[in-house]
Design an enzyme around this catalytic site. Structure first.
Site, PDB file in Angstrom:
ATOM      1  N   LEU A 189       0.848  -1.202   0.000  1.00 36.95           N
ATOM      2  CA  LEU A 189       0.000   0.000   0.000  1.00 36.95           C
ATOM      3  C   LEU A 189       0.872   1.237   0.000  1.00 36.95           C
ATOM      4  O   LEU A 189       0.860   2.037  -0.926  1.00 36.95           O
ATOM      5  CB  LEU A 189      -0.929  -0.019   1.215  1.00 36.95           C
ATOM      6  CG  LEU A 189      -1.693   1.300   1.489  1.00 36.95           C
ATOM      7  CD1 LEU A 189      -2.619   1.642   0.333  1.00 36.95           C
ATOM      8  CD2 LEU A 189      -2.455   1.217   2.805  1.00 36.95           C
ATOM      9  N   ASP A 190       1.630   1.417   1.075  1.00 35.81           N
ATOM     10  CA  ASP A 190       2.559   2.524   1.221  1.00 35.81           C
ATOM     11  C   ASP A 190       3.847   1.964   1.814  1.00 35.81           C
ATOM     12  O   ASP A 190       3.900   1.737   3.025  1.00 35.81           O
ATOM     13  CB  ASP A 190       1.969   3.597   2.139  1.00 35.81           C
ATOM     14  CG  ASP A 190       2.942   4.741   2.427  1.00 35.81           C
ATOM     15  OD1 ASP A 190       3.993   4.793   1.778  1.00 35.81           O
ATOM     16  OD2 ASP A 190       2.649   5.547   3.324  1.00 35.81           O
ATOM     17  N   PRO A 191       4.798   1.626   0.973  1.00 37.08           N
ATOM     18  CA  PRO A 191       4.887   1.936  -0.463  1.00 37.08           C
ATOM     19  C   PRO A 191       4.195   0.891  -1.325  1.00 37.08           C
ATOM     20  O   PRO A 191       4.142  -0.274  -0.975  1.00 37.08           O
ATOM     21  CB  PRO A 191       6.392   1.915  -0.714  1.00 37.08           C
ATOM     22  CG  PRO A 191       6.891   0.858   0.223  1.00 37.08           C
ATOM     23  CD  PRO A 191       6.039   0.988   1.471  1.00 37.08           C
ATOM     24  N   ASP A 227       0.465   3.723  -3.549  1.00 37.36           N
ATOM     25  CA  ASP A 227       0.713   5.166  -3.622  1.00 37.36           C
ATOM     26  C   ASP A 227       1.572   5.515  -4.833  1.00 37.36           C
ATOM     27  O   ASP A 227       1.238   6.424  -5.606  1.00 37.36           O
ATOM     28  CB  ASP A 227       1.344   5.668  -2.325  1.00 37.36           C
ATOM     29  CG  ASP A 227       2.653   4.962  -1.980  1.00 37.36           C
ATOM     30  OD1 ASP A 227       2.935   3.901  -2.561  1.00 37.36           O
ATOM     31  OD2 ASP A 227       3.394   5.486  -1.116  1.00 37.36           O
ATOM     32  N   ARG A 233       5.485  13.704   1.475  1.00 35.31           N
ATOM     33  CA  ARG A 233       4.760  12.454   1.700  1.00 35.31           C
ATOM     34  C   ARG A 233       4.516  12.321   3.189  1.00 35.31           C
ATOM     35  O   ARG A 233       5.455  12.432   3.995  1.00 35.31           O
ATOM     36  CB  ARG A 233       5.537  11.251   1.171  1.00 35.31           C
ATOM     37  CG  ARG A 233       5.777  11.280  -0.318  1.00 35.31           C
ATOM     38  CD  ARG A 233       6.678  10.135  -0.774  1.00 35.31           C
ATOM     39  NE  ARG A 233       5.956   8.863  -0.739  1.00 35.31           N
ATOM     40  CZ  ARG A 233       6.188   7.891   0.131  1.00 35.31           C
ATOM     41  NH1 ARG A 233       7.095   8.050   1.094  1.00 35.31           N
ATOM     42  NH2 ARG A 233       5.510   6.762   0.083  1.00 35.31           N
TER      43      ARG A 233
END
Length: 964
Positions: A630-632, A635, A752
């Site tokens: 997801l993150d990373p 995104d 971020r």
């Protein structure tokens, strides 16, 4: 295939990628349907639609229509519309349009006539290939090499964005016959019920209802239904002969079921709910409901009841699990059907409008049917089954053969009449064709003329998602079909039957390292591919086995990653390794992958240790792909999709601000930190102490890790219903290069951040000051959680003297100030069992873990994993929001956002879905040979992010873009 009479040049069509000859006209070919399908009278475009296309293209379009005497619209009507009626389509045709799959010989003829260079051509049809249907493997192979430039667009896959019944973004079909299938299916079911009742010695008005095709048009058929309904209500002297009331049950909730319901409404049936069916079992045939309960009239009056049967009324969770629609679709193996016990005993007729696939429980299995029919000699109530879905041996397992319009039913178990006709809409061919033609016309127009008026972006998106083959190459997510085609070709070469698919290529071997919290959704993705064999390797074998769930292409193996010999053997036996292990383990796994030339995919950031392996990986032709979570992960993929368009349009990014986070839904956040953990708490605690580096308002900012929490952003307004704050997320500056944003000096913002609910940072900062997030080991293992707090806090003050619990208030005051004793921090410490207990309260039931090295952050993470875990029924949510500011060459400014709001459910957390499925979809692209890059990298290339995002959208994880 776009051509102009005025400009004779070579143009390109996004649906046909090779260059074009200098011919004046684009040509549409409308096929006749397979002559073997004598009842197939439909057409994809009506004469009116052909006339409309020709009139708006100003002489740049030609339409060929294959002559057909049985088509619902005559040849002469097409001639009058301006089309050329031909015996067979010519080699000049650019788009071949039909309803169902054409005869193979017609396909081969048209392709072979195109000459040595090949003719780029789009084929649009219901091809019945994308589910791996064996009988159409030869058709799919026809569009692949040695044929060239062929593109297959499947009507069934033409979908557009919509909002699902759960309120989440989805995709809905734009051109289908579902409603007409349901409407005609209901008519066939009623007529068949009349015959079935007559076999029981029961006469009814349903016996005289004309079958739909006999009416000719929908209007006339509705009139026949209303007339039959009047006869039902006025009939007298009819005896049910012990059968009880006639009850029609409709399964499904889509267009098919709606069409069936609409026809029963024309009959004017009495509607009841599924939970009322049992009340009808022994009642007179004419019992009707009222607000005062059940009213009984003369038993001689004939009455027909009907019931919409939702999935929730007969699908139940195993082991007491409550039915949840999202959970059911994500983990169907946890559910079973009780239709045969709870629903079927009270039905006269089933109209089945719900599709089925092998991973779902059958509505009625053959074993269920045995109990329904019984052995007492008493005839069951169920006399007729109309399976509109035509899933042979599918949801209704006893439906084991197809029927036709001229032979509409067969006698099944217990004397039931069973119908399974796959071209039902053809009984009302003109009406069904007119409806379908109106829906598909914009996409036919777009395929013919890419620059025509209309919603270009949306129509291109719909067409692209409907492609199975483009320019002779199978596309994602259909690449799993290629081994079937190769096996069929091999069988033909070896002299076997042309329909044989017994020979199969070797499955793709995936090694999944880890079986923890995010493994379940990843396993689901891998297991859904029949050409994949998945090995789940874990030091917790029982946990790994829990993911197998009787799947024949999944196995669990015991593996300790510290055992280098065992790890080397497991890696060498795989094609692609997917690691869910903590990031520090990845370099060692990667070295084994390089040694044995195997690809590796992870969800972790690319660390310096991993980056150091780049040259070695490239030398061996190995891909070490990280940051696919997801993150990373999502995104970066969502950002790259936007930036690809930005580059294409010649614009420049002047600001990029991104936020991402995983949180409990608001109703589950009334706990310390307003946070709960669906995976490792330690990762959250350590991330809150990372150094940060970013640019805001043209100013470069650097924050030390011990200051990150105190320098948080107290208010982040993204979703009105969510009170959010934020933390800077690591080093944002390298993303200027990673994303291709240009020089940092040219950016106003480059940031971020991580999202949390308001109050998180202040409280966690208090915990940090108390030493609970420290990575320095304590001198000894504390005896209980109160002593853990005391030892951690005392060390923060540098105390060397011996302290007791009675000293804790002073220590807290020294660290946090005098207000600490009446602050939110104190309340949180009490709830977490870190303060001395009241004498009357029971001690904490959470033991201190016996760690070799008592590191505070490890102990605190262990405590939080128990204290702040999700309760049954609580959900988490994953949030993502990108904001771009763009500058165009003309000086104008444009704002672009991309946002994701994804909720978990009882079967899987949103975090596990967004991380696990993203990782799996990316890994499958690698396994399928679609990612050509080598070395150490993240998901920054189109060959990774495009297909992965598309696959995520298909399972409901949608990043929504807005361009303003």
């Amino acid at each position: 295939m776009l051509r102009s009479l005025r400009i004779r040049t070579t143009l390109r069509n996004p649906y046909s990628m090779s260059t074009l000859s200098k011919r004046d006209l684009t040509t549409l070919g409308l096929r006749r349907e397979d002559p073997k399908r004598i009842w197939e009278r439909r057409t994809a475009l009506t004469p009116g639609a052909v006339r409309e296309l020709l009139s708006e293209q100003n002489g740049e379009l030609a339409v060929e229509v294959e002559s057909c005497a049985r088509r619902c619209f005559s040849d002469s009507l097409y001639t009058e519309a301006g089309a050329k009626v031909v015996p067979s389509l010519s080699k000049e045709v650019d788009v071949v349009l039909g309803i169902k799959e054409p005869p193979l010989e017609d396909v081969h003829r048209l392709i072979s006539q195109s000459g040595a260079e090949g003719k780029e051509r789009n084929w649009m049809m219901f091809s019945h290939t994308h589910k791996g249907q064996e009988y159409n493997t030869p058709l799919l192979a026809s569009f692949l090499p040695p044929a060239e430039h062929q593109t297959l667009i499947d009507h069934e896959l033409l979908t557009a964005p919509s909002i699902g019944k759960d309120g989440k973004p989805s995709r809905a079909r734009v051109a289908a016959f579902g409603w007409y299938a349901g409407a005609v299916g209901a008519g066939e079911a009623l007529s068949m019920t009349g015959v079935a009742l007559l076999k029981r010695g029961i006469g009814s008005p349903l016996l005289h209802l004309p079958r739909p095709y006999a009416s000719g048009t929908l209007v006339e058929f509705k009139a026949a239904l209303r007339k039959c309904g009047e006869n039902v209500r006025s009939s007298s002297g009819l005896s049910s002969q012990g059968h009880g009331p006639v009850v029609i049950g409709i399964t499904g909730a889509g267009n098919v079921s709606t069409g069936a319901k609409d026809m029963l409404d024309e009959l004017n049936v009495e509607w009841i709910k599924a939970d009322e069916l049992a009340n009808l079992k022994d009642a007179p045939a004419n019992r009707v409901s009222s607000l005062l309960g059940w009213i009984f009239h003369s038993a001689d009056k004939f009455q027909v009841y009907a019931c919409m049967i939702p999935t929730s009324s007969f699908i139940v969770g195993q082991d007491g699990l409550q039915f949840d629609r999202m959970g059911y679709y994500q983990s169907p193996e946890k559910y079973k059907s009780v239709f045969a016990d709870k629903i079927a005993p009270y039905l006269t007729t089933i109209i089945n409008g719900v599709g089925w696939s092998s991973k779902f429980p059958r509505t009625i299995s053959n074993s269920d049917l045995a109990s329904l029919l019984g052995s007492s000699g008493e005839k069951q109530k169920l006399v007729a089954v109309q399976d509109i879905t035509c899933d042979k041996e599918g949801g209704l397992e006893f439906v084991d053969q197809f029927t036709t319009i001229d032979n509409p039913y067969f006698e099944g178990p217990g004397g039931m009449l069973i119908s399974s006709i796959d071209i039902l809409p053809s009984e009302l061919a003109a009406d069904a064709s007119s409806h379908f033609s109106s829906k598909i016309l914009p996409y036919v127009r777009r395929a013919l003329f890419p620059d025509s008026q209309g919603d270009k972006a949306a129509e291109e998106d719909t067409l692209n998602k409907a492609k199975i083959v483009e320019q002779g190459k199978i596309l994602e997510p259909h690449s799993w079909l290629l081994p079937k085609v190769e096996a069929w070709k091999s069988s033909v070469t070896n002299g076997h039957s042309s329909n044989s698919t017994d020979a199969t290529s070797q499955p793709k071997k995936i090694l999944l390292l880890g079986s923890g919290l995010v493994a379940g959704p990843a396993v689901e993705v891998f297991a859904a591919r029949p050409d994949v064999h998945l090995s789940i390797a874990s030091n917790n074998l029982s946990e790994a086995r829990s993911h197998v769930k009787n799947r024949t292409n999944v196995e669990a193996i015991s593996l300790d990653v510290g055992d280098q010999v065992a790890l080397r053997e497991a890696v060498s036996a795989s094609d692609v390794v997917v690691s869910l292990l903590p990031a520090p383990f990845h370099p060692e796994v990667a070295r084994h992958c390089i040694e044995h030339e195997k690809h590796l995919v992870t969800a972790s950031y690319v660390s310096p240790e991993m980056k150091a392996l780049d040259d070695a990986a490239k030398a061996k032709g190995v891909l070490l792909l990280g940051e696919c979570g997801l993150d990373p992960g999502i995104d970066s993929m969502a950002a790259m999709r936007i930036l690809e368009r930005v580059k294409r349009e010649g614009k420049k990014v002047t600001s990029f601000v991104s936020w991402c986070g995983g949180l409990p839904e608001p109703s589950a956040s009334n706990v310390p930190l307003r946070y709960k953990f669906s995976w490792s708490p330690k990762a959250v605690l350590t991330a809150a102490q990372n150094d940060a580096h970013y640019k805001i308002d043209n100013e470069i900012v650097k924050i030390q890790g011990n200051e990150l929490l105190s320098k948080h952003f107290p208010v982040v307004k993204l979703w009105p219903e969510l009170q959010l704050e934020g933390l800077a997320n690591r080093d944002s500056i390298p993303y200027a290069e990673k994303y291709g944003l240009g020089e940092v000096d040219g950016l106003k913002d480059l940031f971020r951040g991580t999202l949390r609910y308001q109050g998180f940072s202040n409280l966690l900062e208090s915990f940090r000051k108390l030493g609970l997030l420290s990575s320095e080991p304590l001198q000894r293992v504390p005896e209980d959680w109160e002593e853990f707090l005391l030892l951690s806090a005392a060390r923060q003050l540098g105390y060397n003297k011996s302290l007791t619990i009675e000293d804790l208030p002073v220590v807290l005051s020294d660290l946090l100030g005098d207000k600490a004793m009446d602050s939110e921090t104190l309340d949180a410490l009490k709830l977490l069992s870190l303060l001395p207990r009241d004498p009357s309260s029971s001690p904490s039931s959470i033991p201190i873990p016996n760690l070799r090295s008592p590191v505070p952050v490890d102990l605190f993470a262990h405590l939080l994993s128990h204290k702040l875990s999700y309760a049954p029924g609580e959900r988490d949510t994953c949030l993502l929001h990108h904001a771009f500011t763009l500058a165009a060459k003309d000086g104008s400014v444009e704002k672009v956002t991309a946002s994701l709001l994804c909720y978990g459910d009882e079967t899987a957390s949103a975090m596990s879905v967004t991380v696990g499925k993203t990782l799996a979809f990316a890994a499958l692209r690698v396994a399928d040979g679609l990612v050509k890059q080598r070395g150490v990298t993240g998901p920054y290339e189109r060959e990774v992010w495009e297909g992965t995002l598309q696959s995520l959208e298909e399972v409901g994880v949608v990043v929504k873009e807005e361009w303003n």
